[in-house]
Design an enzyme around this catalytic site. Structure first.
Site, PDB file in Angstrom:
ATOM      1  N   THR A  31       0.738  -1.339  -0.026  1.00  0.00           N
ATOM      2  CA  THR A  31       0.029   0.036  -0.008  1.00  0.00           C
ATOM      3  C   THR A  31       0.957   1.110  -0.025  1.00  0.00           C
ATOM      4  O   THR A  31       0.610   2.224  -0.683  1.00  0.00           O
ATOM      5  CB  THR A  31      -0.793  -0.143   1.149  1.00  0.00           C
ATOM      6  OG1 THR A  31      -0.281  -0.280   2.335  1.00  0.00           O
ATOM      7  CG2 THR A  31      -1.812  -1.133   1.048  1.00  0.00           C
ATOM      8  N   ARG A  32       2.028   1.268   0.534  1.00  0.00           N
ATOM      9  CA  ARG A  32       2.836   2.407   0.628  1.00  0.00           C
ATOM     10  C   ARG A  32       3.517   2.814  -0.739  1.00  0.00           C
ATOM     11  O   ARG A  32       4.012   4.033  -0.916  1.00  0.00           O
ATOM     12  CB  ARG A  32       3.849   2.130   1.739  1.00  0.00           C
ATOM     13  CG  ARG A  32       3.639   2.521   3.031  1.00  0.00           C
ATOM     14  CD  ARG A  32       4.543   1.864   4.118  1.00  0.00           C
ATOM     15  NE  ARG A  32       4.749   0.499   3.877  1.00  0.00           N
ATOM     16  CZ  ARG A  32       5.578   0.194   4.740  1.00  0.00           C
ATOM     17  NH1 ARG A  32       5.986   0.562   5.806  1.00  0.00           N
ATOM     18  NH2 ARG A  32       5.848  -1.392   4.685  1.00  0.00           N
ATOM     19  N   MET A  33       3.205   2.004  -1.667  1.00  0.00           N
ATOM     20  CA  MET A  33       3.678   2.214  -3.112  1.00  0.00           C
ATOM     21  C   MET A  33       2.689   2.846  -3.885  1.00  0.00           C
ATOM     22  O   MET A  33       3.009   3.240  -5.198  1.00  0.00           O
ATOM     23  CB  MET A  33       3.917   0.855  -3.776  1.00  0.00           C
ATOM     24  CG  MET A  33       5.068  -0.196  -3.285  1.00  0.00           C
ATOM     25  SD  MET A  33       6.715   0.586  -3.408  1.00  0.00           S
ATOM     26  CE  MET A  33       7.110  -0.132  -5.134  1.00  0.00           C
TER      27      MET A  33
END
Length: 92
Positions: free
Chosen positions: A22-24
């Site tokens: 998700t941090r991508m």
């Protein structure tokens, strides 16, 4: 002290590749993002194969079929067998 080599101490490698990434800020699993034209997981598996392990195990989850395909591709190009294990539900 004697040097310990791979010859004397067997090694297995476990790669954790089941996350959402998700941090991508992408719908694509983190390990499937490309670096130098190859999925990140292929780079990790190739590096792990350089350690001459008995086995490389990859835990897959999010987009598991695609990650498994990338791991299999990496296995055929590196000449090292990898196994995968599915993580059917994400841990909180």
């Amino acid at each position: 002290m004697d040097e310990i080599t791979a010859e004397h101490k067997p090694l297995d490698v476990l790669v954790l590749a089941a996350g959402l990434g998700t941090r991508m800020r992408s719908n694509l699993a983190k390990v499937l993002h490309l670096l130098d034209g190859k999925p990140l997981i292929a780079h990790v598996c190739r590096t792990a194969a350089g350690l001459a392990p008995r086995k490389i195990y990859v835990v897959i989850g999010h987009q598991g079929a695609e990650v498994r395909a990338a791991v299999l591709y990496s296995s055929t190009t590196s000449g090292h067998a990898s196994r995968s294990a599915a993580q059917p539900r994400l841990l909180a």
